[in-house]
Write a protein that holds these residues in place. Sequence first.
Motif, PDB file in Angstrom:
ATOM      1  N   ASN A 117      45.608  37.037  31.773  1.00  0.00           N
ATOM      2  CA  ASN A 117      45.028  38.232  32.368  1.00  0.00           C
ATOM      3  C   ASN A 117      45.104  38.149  33.889  1.00  0.00           C
ATOM      4  O   ASN A 117      44.766  37.121  34.474  1.00  0.00           O
ATOM      5  CB  ASN A 117      43.555  38.367  31.973  1.00  0.00           C
ATOM      6  N   PRO A 118      45.504  39.218  34.556  1.00  0.00           N
ATOM      7  CA  PRO A 118      45.456  39.204  36.019  1.00  0.00           C
ATOM      8  C   PRO A 118      44.007  39.215  36.498  1.00  0.00           C
ATOM      9  O   PRO A 118      43.124  39.741  35.835  1.00  0.00           O
ATOM     10  CB  PRO A 118      46.180  40.478  36.427  1.00  0.00           C
ATOM     11  N   PHE A 119      43.785  38.633  37.664  1.00  0.00           N
ATOM     12  CA  PHE A 119      42.417  38.522  38.176  1.00  0.00           C
ATOM     13  C   PHE A 119      41.825  39.879  38.523  1.00  0.00           C
ATOM     14  O   PHE A 119      40.640  40.103  38.399  1.00  0.00           O
ATOM     15  CB  PHE A 119      42.381  37.591  39.379  1.00  0.00           C
ATOM     16  N   PHE A 120      42.679  40.810  38.948  1.00  0.00           N
ATOM     17  CA  PHE A 120      42.197  42.133  39.342  1.00  0.00           C
ATOM     18  C   PHE A 120      42.191  43.107  38.163  1.00  0.00           C
ATOM     19  O   PHE A 120      42.332  44.298  38.321  1.00  0.00           O
ATOM     20  CB  PHE A 120      43.068  42.710  40.465  1.00  0.00           C
ATOM     21  N   HIS A 121      42.030  42.595  36.973  1.00  0.00           N
ATOM     22  CA  HIS A 121      42.097  43.428  35.780  1.00  0.00           C
ATOM     23  C   HIS A 121      40.983  44.472  35.751  1.00  0.00           C
ATOM     24  O   HIS A 121      41.229  45.637  35.441  1.00  0.00           O
ATOM     25  CB  HIS A 121      42.037  42.557  34.522  1.00  0.00           C
ATOM     26  N   PRO A 171      37.685  46.624  37.627  1.00  0.00           N
ATOM     27  CA  PRO A 171      37.206  47.030  38.955  1.00  0.00           C
ATOM     28  C   PRO A 171      36.109  46.109  39.491  1.00  0.00           C
ATOM     29  O   PRO A 171      35.990  45.911  40.700  1.00  0.00           O
ATOM     30  CB  PRO A 171      36.674  48.444  38.737  1.00  0.00           C
ATOM     31  N   ARG A 172      35.318  45.555  38.591  1.00  0.00           N
ATOM     32  CA  ARG A 172      34.251  44.654  39.031  1.00  0.00           C
ATOM     33  C   ARG A 172      34.832  43.399  39.679  1.00  0.00           C
ATOM     34  O   ARG A 172      34.360  42.958  40.732  1.00  0.00           O
ATOM     35  CB  ARG A 172      33.375  44.279  37.848  1.00  0.00           C
ATOM     36  N   HIS A 173      35.866  42.813  39.098  1.00  0.00           N
ATOM     37  CA  HIS A 173      36.507  41.635  39.694  1.00  0.00           C
ATOM     38  C   HIS A 173      37.133  41.979  41.037  1.00  0.00           C
ATOM     39  O   HIS A 173      37.070  41.198  41.985  1.00  0.00           O
ATOM     40  CB  HIS A 173      37.580  41.071  38.760  1.00  0.00           C
ATOM     41  N   ARG A 174      37.731  43.155  41.113  1.00  0.00           N
ATOM     42  CA  ARG A 174      38.342  43.601  42.363  1.00  0.00           C
ATOM     43  C   ARG A 174      37.277  43.735  43.454  1.00  0.00           C
ATOM     44  O   ARG A 174      37.463  43.275  44.579  1.00  0.00           O
ATOM     45  CB  ARG A 174      39.044  44.930  42.133  1.00  0.00           C
ATOM     46  N   MET A 202      33.843  39.162  48.704  1.00  0.00           N
ATOM     47  CA  MET A 202      33.870  37.761  49.142  1.00  0.00           C
ATOM     48  C   MET A 202      34.844  37.569  50.307  1.00  0.00           C
ATOM     49  O   MET A 202      34.547  36.829  51.247  1.00  0.00           O
ATOM     50  CB  MET A 202      34.262  36.851  47.975  1.00  0.00           C
ATOM     51  N   LEU A 203      35.985  38.227  50.249  1.00  0.00           N
ATOM     52  CA  LEU A 203      36.944  38.141  51.343  1.00  0.00           C
ATOM     53  C   LEU A 203      36.343  38.709  52.632  1.00  0.00           C
ATOM     54  O   LEU A 203      36.480  38.110  53.707  1.00  0.00           O
ATOM     55  CB  LEU A 203      38.224  38.882  50.977  1.00  0.00           C
ATOM     56  N   ALA A 204      35.655  39.826  52.546  1.00  0.00           N
ATOM     57  CA  ALA A 204      35.005  40.415  53.716  1.00  0.00           C
ATOM     58  C   ALA A 204      33.925  39.489  54.268  1.00  0.00           C
ATOM     59  O   ALA A 204      33.773  39.349  55.486  1.00  0.00           O
ATOM     60  CB  ALA A 204      34.415  41.776  53.360  1.00  0.00           C
TER      61      ALA A 204
END
Length: 85
Positions: free
Chosen positions: A3-7, A9-12, A18-20
């Motif tokens: 599964n891609p990590f950005f699967h 919207p919540r993970h995205r 976290m990046l911000a």
Amino acid sequence: MINPFFHTPRHRFITLAMLAAVVAFGWYAVQPVYPRCTTHTAVGSGAITGTSMEEMEAVARQAYEDALADGACGPSRARFRDWIG
């Protein structure tokens, strides 16, 4: 299949938040810190009444530059330098 990590919207959202947070913390950590080595007697005595905040900051900045030129102050350094010693 992986599964891609950005699967979802919540993970995205969590990843972008976290990046911000990491970017904001990094920006805060590298901001310059000036040593407290000057005194502003003119500000407290009423000699600079009725001036704007920008003018008072300019006076403080000039006092720091004068003290730095005289050798009474050390140079500014990144904030994280205080954290690591």
